[in-house]
Design a protein around this motif. Structure first.
Motif, PDB file in Angstrom:
ATOM      1  N   ARG A  34      64.719  34.788  79.410  1.00  0.00           N
ATOM      2  CA  ARG A  34      63.940  33.616  80.224  1.00  0.00           C
ATOM      3  C   ARG A  34      62.684  34.209  80.936  1.00  0.00           C
ATOM      4  NH1 ARG A  34      66.986  32.195  85.066  1.00  0.00           N
ATOM      5  NH2 ARG A  34      65.587  34.045  85.713  1.00  0.00           N
ATOM      6  N   ASP A  35      62.902  35.312  81.564  1.00  0.00           N
ATOM      7  CA  ASP A  35      61.996  35.970  82.235  1.00  0.00           C
ATOM      8  C   ASP A  35      60.766  36.298  81.282  1.00  0.00           C
ATOM      9  OD1 ASP A  35      63.337  35.728  84.508  1.00  0.00           O
ATOM     10  OD2 ASP A  35      63.897  37.859  84.826  1.00  0.00           O
ATOM     11  N   VAL A  36      60.760  36.782  80.155  1.00  0.00           N
ATOM     12  CA  VAL A  36      59.960  37.183  79.329  1.00  0.00           C
ATOM     13  C   VAL A  36      59.054  35.800  78.787  1.00  0.00           C
ATOM     14  CG1 VAL A  36      59.634  37.803  76.784  1.00  0.00           C
ATOM     15  CG2 VAL A  36      60.845  39.276  78.308  1.00  0.00           C
ATOM     16  N   ARG A  37      59.910  34.744  78.568  1.00  0.00           N
ATOM     17  CA  ARG A  37      59.350  33.384  78.211  1.00  0.00           C
ATOM     18  C   ARG A  37      58.542  33.009  79.139  1.00  0.00           C
ATOM     19  NH1 ARG A  37      64.535  31.756  76.514  1.00  0.00           N
ATOM     20  NH2 ARG A  37      64.447  30.518  78.352  1.00  0.00           N
ATOM     21  N   GLU A  38      58.792  32.929  80.457  1.00  0.00           N
ATOM     22  CA  GLU A  38      58.258  32.415  81.660  1.00  0.00           C
ATOM     23  C   GLU A  38      57.287  33.246  82.077  1.00  0.00           C
ATOM     24  OE1 GLU A  38      61.268  31.075  84.106  1.00  0.00           O
ATOM     25  OE2 GLU A  38      61.852  29.628  82.787  1.00  0.00           O
ATOM     26  N   SER A  39      56.956  34.563  81.640  1.00  0.00           N
ATOM     27  CA  SER A  39      56.277  35.862  82.702  1.00  0.00           C
ATOM     28  C   SER A  39      54.729  35.550  82.583  1.00  0.00           C
ATOM     29  CB  SER A  39      56.581  36.981  82.276  1.00  0.00           C
ATOM     30  OG  SER A  39      56.260  37.307  80.708  1.00  0.00           O
ATOM     31  N   ALA A  40      54.304  34.896  81.382  1.00  0.00           N
ATOM     32  CA  ALA A  40      52.783  34.609  81.169  1.00  0.00           C
ATOM     33  C   ALA A  40      52.521  33.640  80.007  1.00  0.00           C
ATOM     34  CB  ALA A  40      52.247  36.021  80.859  1.00  0.00           C
ATOM     35  N   SER A  41      51.562  33.064  80.507  1.00  0.00           N
ATOM     36  CA  SER A  41      51.392  32.088  79.147  1.00  0.00           C
ATOM     37  C   SER A  41      50.638  32.596  77.843  1.00  0.00           C
ATOM     38  CB  SER A  41      50.208  30.999  79.927  1.00  0.00           C
ATOM     39  OG  SER A  41      48.892  31.726  80.181  1.00  0.00           O
ATOM     40  N   ALA A  42      50.015  33.881  77.850  1.00  0.00           N
ATOM     41  CA  ALA A  42      49.809  34.697  76.765  1.00  0.00           C
ATOM     42  C   ALA A  42      50.555  35.793  76.841  1.00  0.00           C
ATOM     43  CB  ALA A  42      48.238  34.904  76.786  1.00  0.00           C
ATOM     44  N   SER A  43      50.885  36.219  75.370  1.00  0.00           N
ATOM     45  CA  SER A  43      51.791  37.396  75.323  1.00  0.00           C
ATOM     46  C   SER A  43      51.071  38.474  75.556  1.00  0.00           C
ATOM     47  CB  SER A  43      52.311  37.274  73.863  1.00  0.00           C
ATOM     48  OG  SER A  43      53.139  38.498  73.682  1.00  0.00           O
ATOM     49  N   VAL A  44      51.685  39.383  76.137  1.00  0.00           N
ATOM     50  CA  VAL A  44      51.084  40.900  76.438  1.00  0.00           C
ATOM     51  C   VAL A  44      50.632  41.653  75.156  1.00  0.00           C
ATOM     52  CG1 VAL A  44      51.329  43.325  77.644  1.00  0.00           C
ATOM     53  CG2 VAL A  44      52.231  41.095  78.572  1.00  0.00           C
ATOM     54  N   GLU A  45      49.449  42.154  75.038  1.00  0.00           N
ATOM     55  CA  GLU A  45      49.248  42.764  73.962  1.00  0.00           C
ATOM     56  C   GLU A  45      49.907  44.263  73.801  1.00  0.00           C
ATOM     57  OE1 GLU A  45      47.872  43.647  70.153  1.00  0.00           O
ATOM     58  OE2 GLU A  45      47.339  41.729  71.036  1.00  0.00           O
ATOM     59  N   PRO A  46      50.854  44.474  73.120  1.00  0.00           N
ATOM     60  CA  PRO A  46      51.508  45.839  73.005  1.00  0.00           C
ATOM     61  C   PRO A  46      50.642  47.108  72.983  1.00  0.00           C
ATOM     62  CG  PRO A  46      52.625  44.405  71.417  1.00  0.00           C
ATOM     63  CD  PRO A  46      51.368  43.593  71.855  1.00  0.00           C
ATOM     64  N   ALA A  47      49.525  47.074  72.090  1.00  0.00           N
ATOM     65  CA  ALA A  47      48.760  48.097  72.212  1.00  0.00           C
ATOM     66  C   ALA A  47      47.921  48.334  73.280  1.00  0.00           C
ATOM     67  CB  ALA A  47      47.737  47.981  70.873  1.00  0.00           C
ATOM     68  N   ALA A  48      47.603  47.386  74.083  1.00  0.00           N
ATOM     69  CA  ALA A  48      46.875  47.410  75.618  1.00  0.00           C
ATOM     70  C   ALA A  48      47.799  48.296  76.613  1.00  0.00           C
ATOM     71  CB  ALA A  48      46.370  46.239  75.918  1.00  0.00           C
ATOM     72  N   VAL A  49      49.127  47.588  76.466  1.00  0.00           N
ATOM     73  CA  VAL A  49      50.048  48.220  77.201  1.00  0.00           C
ATOM     74  C   VAL A  49      50.327  49.414  77.009  1.00  0.00           C
ATOM     75  CG1 VAL A  49      52.522  48.135  78.259  1.00  0.00           C
ATOM     76  CG2 VAL A  49      51.183  45.908  77.701  1.00  0.00           C
ATOM     77  N   ALA A  50      50.504  49.912  75.733  1.00  0.00           N
ATOM     78  CA  ALA A  50      50.713  51.296  75.587  1.00  0.00           C
ATOM     79  C   ALA A  50      49.597  52.222  75.696  1.00  0.00           C
ATOM     80  CB  ALA A  50      51.093  51.344  73.886  1.00  0.00           C
ATOM     81  N   SER A  51      48.425  51.888  75.419  1.00  0.00           N
ATOM     82  CA  SER A  51      47.318  52.750  75.890  1.00  0.00           C
ATOM     83  C   SER A  51      46.996  53.015  77.128  1.00  0.00           C
ATOM     84  CB  SER A  51      45.947  52.181  75.186  1.00  0.00           C
ATOM     85  OG  SER A  51      45.586  50.802  75.798  1.00  0.00           O
ATOM     86  N   PHE A  52      47.531  51.727  78.041  1.00  0.00           N
ATOM     87  CA  PHE A  52      47.409  52.074  79.534  1.00  0.00           C
ATOM     88  C   PHE A  52      48.514  53.011  80.130  1.00  0.00           C
ATOM     89  CE2 PHE A  52      49.073  50.487  83.767  1.00  0.00           C
ATOM     90  CZ  PHE A  52      47.882  50.706  84.444  1.00  0.00           C
ATOM     91  N   LEU A  53      49.667  52.691  79.512  1.00  0.00           N
ATOM     92  CA  LEU A  53      50.893  53.285  80.266  1.00  0.00           C
ATOM     93  C   LEU A  53      51.064  54.703  79.626  1.00  0.00           C
ATOM     94  CD1 LEU A  53      53.459  50.441  80.271  1.00  0.00           C
ATOM     95  CD2 LEU A  53      52.252  51.737  82.296  1.00  0.00           C
TER      96      LEU A  53
END
Length: 107
Positions: A34-53
């Protein structure tokens, strides 16, 4: 659930503990989905998250987690395979408990 667990040889107290464990896992999984569904209107781009983290995880000494990010294994979804993996581990543990509680066959 309690009837099945006690029928398998667990005490009422152990059966309740196992039932609570399974219930907690099911509830936590539902909440995560539920939290993932409701967290953001647009899905997070995995590559962007990976390059940041990834570099930050290396800096903080979390090399295994950083390797997961580098290998494109990050996703912001809760997959059925992941849920099944956790449930299987819980059931494996309950099976061990049942085996330990069962009286040894005397032949």
């Amino acid at each position: 659930m309690l009837r099945v667990l006690t029928g398998a040889g667990l005490s009422p107290a152990d059966s309740l503990a196992c039932a609570l464990l399974l219930d907690g896992y099911a509830r936590r999984t539902a909440i995560a989905r539920r939290d993932v569904r409701e967290s953001a209107s647009a899905s997070v781009e995995p590559a962007a998250v990976a390059s940041f983290l990834e570099p930050r995880l290396h800096e903080l000494g979390y090399s295994i987690l950083a390797a997961l990010m580098a290998g494109d294994q990050y996703t912001d979804e809760v997959h059925d395979d992941d849920v099944a993996f956790g449930l299987e581990r819980i059931l494996d543990g309950i099976d061990v408990l049942i085996t330990q509680k069962r009286p040894a066959d005397r032949t």
